[in-house]
Design a protein around this motif. Sequence first.
Motif, PDB file in Angstrom:
ATOM      1  N   ILE A  44     -12.547  78.072  68.686  1.00 36.72           N
ATOM      2  CA  ILE A  44     -13.986  77.636  69.327  1.00 36.72           C
ATOM      3  C   ILE A  44     -14.141  76.205  68.617  1.00 36.72           C
ATOM      4  CG2 ILE A  44     -16.443  77.886  68.941  1.00 36.72           C
ATOM      5  CD1 ILE A  44     -15.724  80.728  68.596  1.00 36.72           C
ATOM      6  N   ALA A  45     -13.917  75.531  67.680  1.00 31.98           N
ATOM      7  CA  ALA A  45     -13.944  74.451  67.072  1.00 31.98           C
ATOM      8  C   ALA A  45     -13.208  73.376  67.781  1.00 31.98           C
ATOM      9  CB  ALA A  45     -13.645  74.322  65.501  1.00 31.98           C
ATOM     10  N   LYS A  46     -11.965  73.617  68.076  1.00 31.74           N
ATOM     11  CA  LYS A  46     -11.022  72.895  68.928  1.00 31.74           C
ATOM     12  C   LYS A  46     -11.508  72.596  70.368  1.00 31.74           C
ATOM     13  CE  LYS A  46      -6.554  74.160  66.852  1.00 31.74           C
ATOM     14  NZ  LYS A  46      -5.310  74.700  66.906  1.00 31.74           N
ATOM     15  N   LYS A  47     -11.806  73.709  70.795  1.00 32.32           N
ATOM     16  CA  LYS A  47     -12.625  73.685  72.272  1.00 32.32           C
ATOM     17  C   LYS A  47     -13.784  72.606  72.330  1.00 32.32           C
ATOM     18  CE  LYS A  47     -10.977  78.040  74.241  1.00 32.32           C
ATOM     19  NZ  LYS A  47     -11.248  79.182  74.670  1.00 32.32           N
ATOM     20  N   ALA A  48     -14.795  72.918  71.097  1.00 35.45           N
ATOM     21  CA  ALA A  48     -15.883  71.980  71.150  1.00 35.45           C
ATOM     22  C   ALA A  48     -15.541  70.390  71.019  1.00 35.45           C
ATOM     23  CB  ALA A  48     -16.690  72.443  70.084  1.00 35.45           C
ATOM     24  N   ILE A  49     -14.431  70.372  70.237  1.00 39.01           N
ATOM     25  CA  ILE A  49     -14.161  68.887  69.910  1.00 39.01           C
ATOM     26  C   ILE A  49     -13.573  68.366  71.154  1.00 39.01           C
ATOM     27  CG2 ILE A  49     -12.558  67.560  68.624  1.00 39.01           C
ATOM     28  CD1 ILE A  49     -12.829  69.423  66.409  1.00 39.01           C
ATOM     29  N   ILE A  50     -12.580  69.064  72.114  1.00 46.37           N
ATOM     30  CA  ILE A  50     -12.279  68.743  73.215  1.00 46.37           C
ATOM     31  C   ILE A  50     -13.187  68.220  74.371  1.00 46.37           C
ATOM     32  CG2 ILE A  50     -10.465  69.379  75.147  1.00 46.37           C
ATOM     33  CD1 ILE A  50      -8.867  70.760  73.104  1.00 46.37           C
ATOM     34  N   TYR A  51     -14.060  69.325  74.423  1.00 43.67           N
ATOM     35  CA  TYR A  51     -15.111  68.975  75.516  1.00 43.67           C
ATOM     36  C   TYR A  51     -16.073  67.773  75.121  1.00 43.67           C
ATOM     37  CZ  TYR A  51     -13.944  73.225  77.704  1.00 43.67           C
ATOM     38  OH  TYR A  51     -13.416  74.563  78.419  1.00 43.67           O
ATOM     39  N   SER A  52     -16.330  67.736  73.849  1.00 46.75           N
ATOM     40  CA  SER A  52     -17.178  66.428  73.275  1.00 46.75           C
ATOM     41  C   SER A  52     -16.307  65.359  73.919  1.00 46.75           C
ATOM     42  CB  SER A  52     -17.595  66.744  71.671  1.00 46.75           C
ATOM     43  OG  SER A  52     -18.200  67.716  71.513  1.00 46.75           O
ATOM     44  N   MET A  53     -15.012  65.402  73.314  1.00 46.55           N
ATOM     45  CA  MET A  53     -14.368  64.152  73.720  1.00 46.55           C
ATOM     46  C   MET A  53     -14.148  63.942  75.154  1.00 46.55           C
ATOM     47  SD  MET A  53     -11.002  64.273  71.253  1.00 46.55           S
ATOM     48  CE  MET A  53     -10.290  63.057  71.853  1.00 46.55           C
ATOM     49  N   VAL A  54     -14.025  64.802  76.118  1.00 48.19           N
ATOM     50  CA  VAL A  54     -14.228  64.747  77.418  1.00 48.19           C
ATOM     51  C   VAL A  54     -15.324  64.101  78.004  1.00 48.19           C
ATOM     52  CG1 VAL A  54     -14.020  65.752  79.883  1.00 48.19           C
ATOM     53  CG2 VAL A  54     -12.361  66.326  77.919  1.00 48.19           C
ATOM     54  N   GLY A  55     -16.422  64.635  77.533  1.00 43.79           N
ATOM     55  CA  GLY A  55     -17.858  64.175  77.839  1.00 43.79           C
ATOM     56  C   GLY A  55     -18.020  62.785  77.417  1.00 43.79           C
ATOM     57  N   LEU A  56     -17.596  62.497  76.218  1.00 46.49           N
ATOM     58  CA  LEU A  56     -17.812  60.936  75.877  1.00 46.49           C
ATOM     59  C   LEU A  56     -16.829  59.971  76.678  1.00 46.49           C
ATOM     60  CD1 LEU A  56     -17.593  61.223  71.970  1.00 46.49           C
ATOM     61  CD2 LEU A  56     -19.638  60.616  73.354  1.00 46.49           C
ATOM     62  N   MET A  57     -15.636  60.457  76.956  1.00 47.04           N
ATOM     63  CA  MET A  57     -14.901  59.659  78.007  1.00 47.04           C
ATOM     64  C   MET A  57     -15.512  59.456  79.231  1.00 47.04           C
ATOM     65  SD  MET A  57     -11.237  61.248  76.964  1.00 47.04           S
ATOM     66  CE  MET A  57     -10.341  60.356  78.356  1.00 47.04           C
ATOM     67  N   GLN A  58     -16.156  60.416  79.745  1.00 48.15           N
ATOM     68  CA  GLN A  58     -16.804  60.277  81.117  1.00 48.15           C
ATOM     69  C   GLN A  58     -18.146  59.469  81.043  1.00 48.15           C
ATOM     70  OE1 GLN A  58     -17.577  64.173  82.567  1.00 48.15           O
ATOM     71  NE2 GLN A  58     -15.913  64.484  83.271  1.00 48.15           N
ATOM     72  N   LEU A  59     -18.594  59.561  80.099  1.00 51.48           N
ATOM     73  CA  LEU A  59     -19.912  58.637  79.613  1.00 51.48           C
ATOM     74  C   LEU A  59     -19.420  57.173  79.751  1.00 51.48           C
ATOM     75  CD1 LEU A  59     -22.890  58.298  79.205  1.00 51.48           C
ATOM     76  CD2 LEU A  59     -22.386  58.538  76.782  1.00 51.48           C
ATOM     77  N   GLY A  60     -18.425  57.059  78.695  1.00 48.46           N
ATOM     78  CA  GLY A  60     -17.744  55.687  78.676  1.00 48.46           C
ATOM     79  C   GLY A  60     -17.550  54.733  80.076  1.00 48.46           C
ATOM     80  N   LEU A  61     -16.620  55.947  80.691  1.00 49.86           N
ATOM     81  CA  LEU A  61     -15.990  55.405  82.159  1.00 49.86           C
ATOM     82  C   LEU A  61     -17.330  55.007  82.918  1.00 49.86           C
ATOM     83  CD1 LEU A  61     -13.593  55.092  83.997  1.00 49.86           C
ATOM     84  CD2 LEU A  61     -13.995  57.386  84.749  1.00 49.86           C
ATOM     85  N   GLY A  62     -18.381  55.867  82.857  1.00 56.70           N
ATOM     86  CA  GLY A  62     -19.543  55.685  84.003  1.00 56.70           C
ATOM     87  C   GLY A  62     -20.187  54.115  83.423  1.00 56.70           C
ATOM     88  N   VAL A  63     -20.417  53.995  81.958  1.00 49.46           N
ATOM     89  CA  VAL A  63     -21.086  52.839  81.671  1.00 49.46           C
ATOM     90  C   VAL A  63     -20.197  51.681  82.183  1.00 49.46           C
ATOM     91  CG1 VAL A  63     -21.630  51.457  79.654  1.00 49.46           C
ATOM     92  CG2 VAL A  63     -22.170  53.962  79.659  1.00 49.46           C
ATOM     93  N   SER A  64     -18.878  51.683  81.838  1.00 45.31           N
ATOM     94  CA  SER A  64     -18.033  50.509  82.268  1.00 45.31           C
ATOM     95  C   SER A  64     -18.124  50.220  83.710  1.00 45.31           C
ATOM     96  CB  SER A  64     -16.466  50.729  82.029  1.00 45.31           C
ATOM     97  OG  SER A  64     -16.037  51.852  82.396  1.00 45.31           O
ATOM     98  N   VAL A  65     -18.229  51.304  84.211  1.00 45.31           N
ATOM     99  CA  VAL A  65     -18.228  51.058  85.963  1.00 45.31           C
ATOM    100  C   VAL A  65     -19.698  50.500  86.446  1.00 45.31           C
ATOM    101  CG1 VAL A  65     -18.646  52.247  88.208  1.00 45.31           C
ATOM    102  CG2 VAL A  65     -16.616  52.946  86.643  1.00 45.31           C
ATOM    103  N   ILE A  66     -20.624  50.717  85.790  1.00 43.73           N
ATOM    104  CA  ILE A  66     -21.849  50.297  85.945  1.00 43.73           C
ATOM    105  C   ILE A  66     -22.107  48.729  85.504  1.00 43.73           C
ATOM    106  CG2 ILE A  66     -24.305  50.419  85.276  1.00 43.73           C
ATOM    107  CD1 ILE A  66     -24.385  53.424  85.223  1.00 43.73           C
ATOM    108  N   GLU A  67     -21.401  48.405  84.529  1.00 42.47           N
ATOM    109  CA  GLU A  67     -21.336  47.326  83.973  1.00 42.47           C
ATOM    110  C   GLU A  67     -20.429  46.174  85.035  1.00 42.47           C
ATOM    111  OE1 GLU A  67     -22.918  45.228  81.795  1.00 42.47           O
ATOM    112  OE2 GLU A  67     -24.262  47.141  81.648  1.00 42.47           O
TER     113      GLU A  67
END
Length: 118
Positions: free
Chosen positions: A4-27
């Motif tokens: 459960i902890a591994k899945k939570a960490i992986i999903y958090s990282m995927v979310g952060l990557m998507q957020l970072g990608l979205g911000v860089s595209v907007i910029e």
Amino acid sequence: MNTIAKKAIIYSMVGLMQLGLGVSVIEASPHDDRERQEQRHEQRHEKRHEQRPEPRHEQYAERDHRMQMERERHEREMQRREHEEEREWRERQDREKAHHEEVMRTIGGVALLYLLTK
């Protein structure tokens, strides 16, 4: 618990990557287009104001005058008369309140109709 902890960490990282990608595209998007769109919007807004005559001020003045006259009439009607009993005065006040509210709605409605048709 470990999975459960591994899945939570992986999903958090995927979310952060998507957020970072979205911000860089907007910029990375061109900002000149936004400025041009704002300028076009301002030009259209100015053209609309130039084309419109100014009869609205007259309409507002007429509405305000009618509302002022109705308020004065309402104040006069709400006062107790010398020959009136308490019960008659209260009944007349109730009728006058209903009448006053109806007239004020009518005046406001006419002004609203005028604004919607323009």
